[in-house]
Motif scaffolding. Structure first.
Motif, short mmCIF file in Angstrom:
data_model
loop_
_atom_site.label_atom_id
_atom_site.label_comp_id
_atom_site.label_asym_id
_atom_site.label_seq_id
_atom_site.Cartn_x
_atom_site.Cartn_y
_atom_site.Cartn_z
N ALA A 179 0.83 -1.21 0.00
CA ALA A 179 0.00 0.00 0.00
C ALA A 179 0.86 1.25 0.00
O ALA A 179 0.54 2.25 -0.64
N HIS A 180 1.99 1.19 0.73
CA HIS A 180 2.92 2.31 0.80
C HIS A 180 4.24 1.76 1.31
O HIS A 180 4.33 0.61 1.76
N GLY A 181 5.29 2.58 1.23
CA GLY A 181 6.58 2.10 1.72
C GLY A 181 7.67 3.14 1.63
O GLY A 181 7.45 4.28 1.20
N THR A 182 8.86 2.72 2.04
CA THR A 182 10.03 3.58 2.02
C THR A 182 11.24 2.80 1.51
O THR A 182 11.48 1.68 1.96
N LEU A 183 11.93 3.38 0.57
CA LEU A 183 13.21 2.84 0.09
C LEU A 183 14.32 3.76 0.58
O LEU A 183 14.15 4.98 0.60
N VAL A 184 15.45 3.18 0.95
CA VAL A 184 16.63 3.98 1.25
C VAL A 184 17.78 3.45 0.41
O VAL A 184 18.14 2.27 0.52
N LEU A 185 18.31 4.31 -0.45
CA LEU A 185 19.45 3.96 -1.29
C LEU A 185 20.71 4.46 -0.60
O LEU A 185 20.80 5.65 -0.26
#
Length: 326
Positions: A211-217
């Motif tokens: 539904a939603h999320g967070t990526l960290v590069l």
């Protein structure tokens, strides 16, 4: 003049056709839909256009040079293969395919057949994205990057009502990361290249998509944090922070505005005028590649990096598609 066929008869197809025709480099010559009646109904507003309900017939006709694919995500790769094998150039809506395996197969096939394969990622081709790239040196050493694209889906209420819309159905390779998150992710890769590593978090719906999320590069001395959502609206600008200043970007998927804020200096508006239809610029770039015969291009490298990251992120989150099992 590039003779263009289209797959899909929804609003985004209309918008791309409008963008392509506005460049003066395309002629719409064919429309495909699963039913001939739907294809004819869609095509009637464009004059003399051939209509098809067979992908093979469209791929093998001599009335098109290239095809624009705007079908559900899960169909992008198998449909692209049909046209590449027939020697037709392909511009496909994002994401290019369901996973990195499919993307790599498409790239190898396009290279073998010497046709142009192109992912329609509008965010990285608009004029204001060039403004961002040119302004990066003014920030000094990059330290923090925050990209946000959160948009409440018009189909989410249908999902809450117990229906099964495509956009929340894993059978169609959908979800927040693939539909929304790929925009800021592609922008990050275009600006900073492939990260050293990544981490991912997200919330899954009962259907099995995020539904939603967070990526960290993670890069050598800075991180790019990417927030994405299909179940909430976001209004904050994106930021690129350096030791000497910060860039504010309004609506990262189209870069509506760019402002430079250097330390102890007045903020400077860097925004340049863009066409209201941001798809115009991806259509221009696709035409440039076709006209120059450029099969191996920067966009393909970026598409593979992005797909590798989304494939890995989905594995972390537990989002599986039928296409992953093939």
């Amino acid at each position: 003049m590039i003779r263009l066929g289209v797959i899909g008869t929804n609003w985004i197809t209309d918008r791309f056709i409008s963008a392509a025709l506005s460049t003066g480099q395309y002629q719409l010559t064919a429309v495909y839909s699963r039913t001939l009646e739907t294809a004819k109904e869609f095509a009637c507003k464009y004059g003399q256009v051939e209509c098809y309900d067979s992908l093979d017939d469209l791929a093998n006709t001599d009335v098109i040079d290239a095809v624009y694919i705007a079908s559900p995500n899960s169909l992008h790769a198998p449909q692209a293969k049909v046209f590449i094998n027939a020697g037709k150039h392909v511009i496909g809506e994002k994401p290019m395919a369901s996973n990195i395996t499919e993307v790599q197969e498409l790239v190898e096939l396009a290279t073998d057949k010497q046709v142009v394969l192109f992912e329609a990622m509008k965010a990285t081709y608009v004029p204001n994205f060039e403004v961002i790239k040119k302004a990066l040196p003014k920030l000094g050493r990059i330290r923090k990057v925050y990209f946000s694209y959160c948009q409440y889906s018009s189909r989410y209420q249908k999902y809450l009502n117990g229906e099964n819309p495509n956009t929340f159905n894993p059978a169609f390779s959908n979800g927040s990361l693939m539909d929304i998150g790929v925009y800021p992710l592609s922008s990050a890769i275009a600006l900073f290249g492939e990260p050293n590593s990544m981490t991912a978090q997200g919330s899954l719906l009962d259907s099995g998509v995020d539904a939603h999320g967070t990526l960290v590069l993670h890069y050598a001395d800075f991180d790019v944090t990417i927030a994405h959502s299909k179940v909430s609206d976001g209004f904050i600008p994106s930021e690129i922070q350096g030791e000497q200043g910060t860039l504010l970007v309004d609506f990262i998927s189209e870069c509506h505005g760019v402002k430079l804020c250097r330390r102890d200096e007045p903020a400077v508006e860097l925004t340049v005028e863009q066409d209201e239809n941001a798809m115009r610029y991806e259509a221009e770039e696709f035409a440039r590649l076709l006209n120059s015969g450029t099969v191996n291009h920067e966009g393909l490298v970026r598409s593979q990096i992005v797909s590798a990251i989304t494939t890995q992120a989905r594995a972390i989150l537990g989002v599986r598609y039928p296409a992953d099992e093939l």
